[in-house]
Design an enzyme around this catalytic site. Structure first.
Site, PDB file in Angstrom:
ATOM      1  N   LYS A 133      -3.475  -8.677  10.312  1.00  6.47           N
ATOM      2  CA  LYS A 133      -3.081  -7.606   9.384  1.00  6.47           C
ATOM      3  C   LYS A 133      -1.982  -6.756  10.019  1.00  6.47           C
ATOM      4  O   LYS A 133      -2.028  -6.457  11.217  1.00  6.47           O
ATOM      5  CB  LYS A 133      -4.320  -6.749   9.065  1.00  6.47           C
ATOM      6  CG  LYS A 133      -4.135  -5.723   7.958  1.00  6.47           C
ATOM      7  CD  LYS A 133      -5.466  -5.006   7.676  1.00  6.47           C
ATOM      8  CE  LYS A 133      -5.357  -3.984   6.562  1.00  6.47           C
ATOM      9  NZ  LYS A 133      -6.651  -3.299   6.295  1.00  6.47           N
ATOM     10  N   SER A 186      -7.743  -2.824   1.338  1.00 10.25           N
ATOM     11  CA  SER A 186      -6.335  -2.864   1.690  1.00 10.25           C
ATOM     12  C   SER A 186      -5.919  -4.170   2.369  1.00 10.25           C
ATOM     13  O   SER A 186      -4.747  -4.475   2.466  1.00 10.25           O
ATOM     14  CB  SER A 186      -6.007  -1.714   2.639  1.00 10.25           C
ATOM     15  OG  SER A 186      -6.692  -1.874   3.874  1.00 10.25           O
ATOM     16  N   SER A 208     -12.222  -2.381   3.381  1.00 10.98           N
ATOM     17  CA  SER A 208     -10.965  -3.136   3.298  1.00 10.98           C
ATOM     18  C   SER A 208     -11.009  -4.545   3.879  1.00 10.98           C
ATOM     19  O   SER A 208     -10.035  -5.287   3.757  1.00 10.98           O
ATOM     20  CB  SER A 208      -9.837  -2.352   3.971  1.00 10.98           C
ATOM     21  OG  SER A 208      -9.510  -1.235   3.193  1.00 10.98           O
TER      22      SER A 208
END
Lengths: 505, 98
Positions: free
Chosen positions: A80, A155, A179
């Protein structure tokens, strides 16, 4: 020819260990897949083909030289974009960090490199991890591989989509209010939020420091456990890191036994507001656990219903403080205000944050600043901290009666892109079942538990364990995964539609 | 309840060092008012004697030996700066002209 992109990380690791393939071959297969389908999915913000192949060659050479290697050595991974990667652009999905090249690696990234895992690239995310749909990325949304008109969750939608689209066998996510788990739920993947402090936060761009936790995004429970063992453990660079060994998660994932276990179903978290198909799959999954020898206990967690409100005070408050560092002085964007000849630092700061932050970040920073301001602190932030205490007490009381708690991970399957973009409150409600774990610091996991009857899209089953008892997540999840695979005849992602890729032009 | 006016949002945005356009203010003020109305419900359940919890773990102060360790070079630390001069960050003026 073997399609390495369809194998789990454990299968790839076994093929590498037995000499059936090389890390270069496996890494190249994933880079090819990314080149083929990521134009449609947009899971990646950066692809580092050169770096990944160099790391793959290094691990192949080490294996050929007879060196002792870790369990996932040679297995490629996506990271990420909120984790600092030395020499590789890191933006946290924000324009304010566009072009930032970190001079250091996050501890998680160092551990991946030390374990010989080639890093394929950086995955898309909601700006500074604020969002439940990855539509708040400054670089455009990620699309759900099950239906490109729908969100991949957020997210960490990029990490989940990369794993679901077979662009990466594994990915790293971060979970501040869900997330990792919510994107896992809507993409048919496995997402784990370890116990707070179980994985170092050093080098992870901070959103809300008392809530943020990095963890694995995978396609199987065993893969999650293998990755958890690589990234977990104490780190002197993170003062909130737990100084204890990583729980025996791989052993638990291999065991997968719930006989004699007490499973707590939380009243009120699986009823009103939950999509009927999601609720139905949840009930069926609980029954599968009962069939495998578990007993079910209904538990009350009365404070959980206020968790969402408490979270949306605590998280923005911490975010408003953490994001103060984006002040245009030492790194990141600098924008001069229009029509001012010799602007002050304060004017440059305000103009830079106006230009560099997106709507959701502005909303939350302003909300946090408001909640922390004199006159409102006690009514908002102070009260939210008390609710947090009540939620922790609810968990403690529940774990006196049961071994784990379970809920549906998200209230609905993936919604359509744009559907909730102008309605922040509707977006926030997505995190209702995942947030309590972050407030209390307990570990949680989402595993795919079927396709909802009304839309044929994936749903997730959430398991929550007491703090530091992460192995229980894996024990329950592996048992349920085995039962579901027996029922389906294959992992759920085998039912995902094929992506058109480049062939479609 | 209407907790947050447009003027208050403008004031708080200024405190947060975020310049907003009029259109942004119009949009954010309505949304923030709705959100504040929702989050204010935290006041309904916690009793006065409930201790606040700031963090899931008991925090301990962490200290390290005061020894020189490898760290970023000035070049590395300044590499991402918007502007640098003479091995220092160059920033806009911080004092008023008068």
């Amino acid at each position: 020819m073997t399609d390495y992109t369809r194998m789990t990380a454990a299968e790839i690791a076994a093929a590498l260990a037995s000499g059936d393939t090389t890390s270069v071959e496996v890494t190249q297969a994933h880079l090819d897949r990314i080149a083929d389908v990521d134009g449609d999915i947009h899971a990646f913000l950066q692809v580092d083909a050169e770096g990944a192949l160099a790391a793959a060659k290094a691990v192949d050479d080490a294996r050929a030289a007879g060196e002792q290697l870790g369990a996932l050595a040679g297995v490629p991974i996506a990271v990420k974009d909120i984790l600092a990667t030395k020499g590789l652009e890191t933006t946290a999905g924000s324009k304010i960090l566009e072009g930032w090249i970190p001079p250091y690696d996050a501890t998680v990234v160092s551990k991946l490199r030390a374990a010989g895992m080639p890093i394929l690239g950086k995955t898309n995310m909601d700006e500074f991890a604020m969002g439940s749909s990855t539509e708040h990325s400054a670089y455009g949304p990620t699309r759900n591989p099950w239906d490109p008109e729908r969100i991949p969750g957020g997210s960490g939608g990029g990490s989940a989509a990369a794993v679901a689209a077979f662009e990466a066998p594994l990915a790293i996510g971060t979970d501040t209010g869900g997330s990792i788990r919510q994107p896992a739920s809507v993409t048919g993947t496995v997402g784990t939020k370890p116990t707070y402090g179980g994985v170092s936060r050093y080098g992870i761009i901070a959103l809300a420091s008392s809530l943020d936790q990095a963890g694995p995004c995978t396609r199987s429970v065993l893969d999650a456990a293998l990755l958890h063992e690589v990234i977990g453990g104490h780190d002197v660079m993170d003062s909130t890191s737990i100084d204890a060994p990583v729980p025996p998660v791989v052993e638990a994932a291999r065991r997968g036994d719930v006989s004699g276990m007490k499973i707590g179903v939380i009243k009120g978290i699986s009823g009103e507001g939950f999509q009927p198909g999601v609720k139905q799959l949840f009930d069926e999954s609980v029954q599968l656990l009962v069939d495998r020898g578990a007993s079910v206990v209904e538990v009350e967690c009365p404070s959980f219903e206020k968790g969402l409100a408490a979270y949306y005070l605590i998280m923005p408050s911490e975010a408003s403080s953490n994001l103060a560092r984006y002040d245009a002085m030492r790194y990141g964007l600098r924008v001069g205000p229009e029509g001012v000849d010799s602007p002050s630092a304060e004017q440059v700061m305000a103009a830079t944050r106006e230009a560099g932050f997106g709507d959701e970040v502005k909303r939350r920073v302003i909300l946090g600043t408001y909640a922390l301001s004199a006159g409102y602190y006690d009514a908002y932030y102070g009260q939210a901290q008390k609710v947090r205490t009540l939620i922790a007490r609810d968990f403690a009381a529940a774990y006196e009666k049961v071994d784990v708690l379970v809920t549906p991970t998200a209230p609905t399957t993936a919604f359509k892109l744009g559907e909730k973009l102008d309605d922040p409150m509707a977006m926030y409600l997505n995190d209702v079942a995942t947030i309590p774990a972050n407030l209390a610091g307990v570990p949680g996991m989402s595993i795919p538990n079927g396709l909802a009857a009304e839309d044929g899209l994936p749903s997730g089953f959430q398991i929550l364990a007491p703090a530091t008892k992460d192995e229980r997540l894996y024990e329950v999840a592996a048992a349920l995964e085995a039962a579901l695979h027996d029922k389906w005849g294959a992992p759920i992602l085998a039912q995902a539609p094929a992506l058109a890729g480049k062939a479609a032009g | 309840m209407s907790a947050l006016s447009r003027d208050e949002v403008a004031h708080v945005a200024m405190l947060a060092r975020i310049q907003l356009t009029d259109a942004e203010l119009d949009r954010l003020a309505g949304q923030l008012d709705q959100i504040v109305g929702f989050v204010a419900t935290v006041g309904e359940i916690a009793a006065d004697d409930t201790p606040p919890m700031s963090h899931p773990l008991p925090l301990e102060n962490v200290t390290r030996e005061d020894v020189v360790r490898p760290s970023l070079t000035p070049e590395q630390a300044l590499a991402a700066a918007p502007k640098a001069q003479a091995e220092r960050f160059a920033v806009p003026r911080i004092l008023d002209e008068d």
